[in-house]
Write an enzyme that holds these catalytic residues in place. Sequence first.
Site, short mmCIF file in Angstrom:
data_model
loop_
_atom_site.label_atom_id
_atom_site.label_comp_id
_atom_site.label_asym_id
_atom_site.label_seq_id
_atom_site.Cartn_x
_atom_site.Cartn_y
_atom_site.Cartn_z
N THR A 159 93.60 37.18 44.74
CA THR A 159 93.42 37.69 43.39
C THR A 159 93.14 39.18 43.41
O THR A 159 92.67 39.71 44.43
CB THR A 159 92.27 36.96 42.66
OG1 THR A 159 92.20 37.40 41.31
CG2 THR A 159 90.93 37.22 43.35
N ARG A 160 93.44 39.84 42.32
CA ARG A 160 93.00 41.22 42.13
C ARG A 160 92.22 41.34 40.82
O ARG A 160 91.91 42.44 40.39
CB ARG A 160 94.20 42.18 42.15
CG ARG A 160 95.20 42.04 41.02
CD ARG A 160 96.33 43.06 41.20
NE ARG A 160 97.18 43.19 40.03
CZ ARG A 160 98.35 42.61 39.88
NH1 ARG A 160 98.82 41.80 40.82
NH2 ARG A 160 99.08 42.81 38.78
N HIS A 164 89.06 34.14 35.72
CA HIS A 164 89.15 33.66 34.35
C HIS A 164 89.51 32.18 34.37
O HIS A 164 89.68 31.58 35.44
CB HIS A 164 90.15 34.49 33.53
CG HIS A 164 91.48 34.70 34.20
ND1 HIS A 164 92.37 33.66 34.43
CD2 HIS A 164 92.09 35.81 34.68
CE1 HIS A 164 93.46 34.13 35.01
NE2 HIS A 164 93.31 35.43 35.19
N HIS A 167 92.67 30.98 36.44
CA HIS A 167 92.48 30.98 37.88
C HIS A 167 91.48 29.91 38.31
O HIS A 167 91.63 29.30 39.37
CB HIS A 167 92.03 32.36 38.35
CG HIS A 167 93.14 33.34 38.43
ND1 HIS A 167 92.96 34.67 38.75
CD2 HIS A 167 94.48 33.19 38.24
CE1 HIS A 167 94.14 35.28 38.74
NE2 HIS A 167 95.06 34.42 38.42
N ARG A 253 101.95 31.75 39.00
CA ARG A 253 102.96 32.43 38.19
C ARG A 253 102.98 33.93 38.50
O ARG A 253 101.94 34.57 38.55
CB ARG A 253 102.64 32.20 36.71
CG ARG A 253 103.63 32.85 35.75
CD ARG A 253 103.15 32.75 34.32
NE ARG A 253 104.11 33.30 33.38
CZ ARG A 253 104.26 34.60 33.12
NH1 ARG A 253 103.49 35.48 33.75
NH2 ARG A 253 105.16 35.01 32.25
#
Length: 352
Positions: A159-160, A164, A167, A253
Site C-alpha cells: 500500500t501507499r 481505508h 483495503h 484493482r
Amino acid sequence: MMADFIEIDEETLQDIINVETGLLHPLKGFMNEADFRSVVDRYTLSDGQVFTIPITLDVPEDIALTFGQKIHLTFNGKHIADMEVEDTYHITDVDIEKVFRTLDMKHPGVKKEKERSSLRVGGKTTLIDKTLLQDALKPEETKKIFADKGWKTVVGFQTRNPVHKAHEHLQRIGLEVCDGLFINPIVGWKKPGDFTQEAVVAAYERMVGEFYPKDSVYMAGLKTQMRYAGPREAVFHAIIRRNLGCTHFIIGRDHAGVGGFYGAYDAHALARELSDKYDIGIHLLLLHEPYYCKKCGMVVSEKNCSHYETDRIEISGTIIRKYINDGTIPDEIMLRKEIFESILDCKQIFIE
C-alpha cells in the site's frame, strides 16, 4: 571522460541496499543489457527467472567505461559502493513505452525515467558502507519473525495509502486464507500529493492495535520508490514479498496504477499470464475492487454483489485524499473515524 567515481541519487542508493539485502533477489547488481532487454521484452531475466521492472544505473552520457573496470559509487560525496562494469547500453523511448505502456509525460514514472540519462551501465554491486543496512528491511529477519510467530502461510499487502474500508476488506480476506498478514507499505519516493510515510504508518498502527486480532498482523515499511508501472509493478511487488518470506500476495484493482493509464484489472491479466507460464514462487490472490453497496449495506465486490452499477459507493485513497484536502470528514463507510483521527494528528499528511 573516464570515471572512477560516480555520484548517485537516493533512489539508486536504495536499489543498491535492496540488492545487498536480497530484497531484489536474484539480482546481484544493476541489470546488464541482456537482462534489461529480456525484462522489457519478455518479463524475465536472461536466465528465464521472472522479473518485470528494470533496475538500472544511469550515468552521464560523456562517461567512458570499460568491461571489468571497477567504479566507486558515491552518495553526497561519500564512497558507499563499488561496481564491476559488465557493459554499457542506451535505453530508448521504445523501451520506456514497453515498461509504462505510455510516453505521456503526465505519467510520473515516465517523467522520472525520461529525466534520467539514457546511458546505462550493468554490473555487480558491492555495498561498502554497511551502516546503511542498519534500518534496512532484510529477508532473513522477516522470515525469522514469521517463523517465530508460527505462520506457515503469510499474505503480503502492498500500500501507499492509510488503511481505508476497501483495503481492510482485502486484508481480512487475506487473513481468512493465511496464518498471518504482512502489511508492507511503501516508504520510498512517491509522487507529490500522496500520503506521507507518517500518515500511512500512523493509520496502520491504530488499525493493527485496535481492530485486528493480536499476533495476526506484522507491519514493516518497504523503502523503495514507486514507479507507477501498473501491471509490471504489481508482479514486481509480489517478487519482493516472496523474497521477504510471504507465501501469498494480494493484487487488487489497478495495482500500482496512476491517473487512469492502466485498465482496472490489467495487473490481474499479467499476473495470470506469468503464473501460467512460470513458477513465480508465490501465490497471487487476484481480488476485485471492494466498494460499499447501499442496497447490501456492507463492503462487497462485484464478485459477490449484483448492484455495482446501481448502488456502488467507491472507496479509494484518491477519494480519501480529496475529502481531507477539501477539509471535510470522510464517511465511516469509507474510513474509520479512529483512522481519520490518527491521520489528522500527523504533522504532514501529504507529500509536497
